[in-house]
Design a protein around this motif. Structure first.
Motif: not given
Length: 146
Positions: A31-41, A51-68
């Motif tokens: 949701l935070v990642w999509q706030l900065n995108l224009d997803v209308t078209n 999403a697969e190529q976004s560094p924000f998603i890749i690093i965020g997913s790794a941090i979530i995995g470590v934390f959980t």
């Protein structure tokens, strides 16, 4: 009907905790990642590829995995009487989960795939260490009062 042992219940609760927290955090990350995108078209495939190529998603997913992983290991340490055995079981489940993830997503980089299999053991150990240190600090004032 035979009741399940308390130790198995702790492991089942820990796995549920891991899934619920990681899914909830992943939804928030997306949701935070999509706030900065224009997803209308954009269609779903284009958005998924971004999403697969976004560094924000890749690093965020790794941090979530470590934390959980560390949170769940600490939870097992607090709740289970034979917590070391339960941590070994949980680590094994995470390694199997990593192998399944590699089979389902072979397009990920080699480093990420290797970390999916190798990282659960040290992360569970660090979660165990944090929990035991917390328990020792919590018991120190009560020992000093005696």
């Amino acid at each position: 009907m035979k009741r399940l042992s308390v130790e198995f219940n702790v492991l089942a609760m820990a796995c549920g905790l891991y899934l619920v927290v990681s899914i909830a955090c992943s939804i928030l990350l997306t949701l935070v990642w999509q706030l900065n995108l224009d997803v209308t078209n954009q269609n779903y495939q284009a958005l998924a590829q971004q999403a697969e190529q976004s560094p924000f998603i890749i690093i965020g997913s790794a941090i979530i995995g470590v934390f959980t992983t560390m949170l769940t290991a600490a939870f097992i340490t607090f709740r289970a009487k034979r917590h070391v055995l339960q941590l070994v079981y949980f680590t094994g489940l995470l390694i199997l989960y990593g192998v399944l993830s590699i089979v389902l997503h072979p397009e990920a980089s080699m480093l990420i795939n290797v970390l999916k299999v190798l990282s659960p053991a040290p992360l569970c150990y660090f979660g165990y260490l944090i929990a035991t240190q917390y328990q020792q600090k919590k018991q120190m004032p009560s020992l000093a009062a005696e």
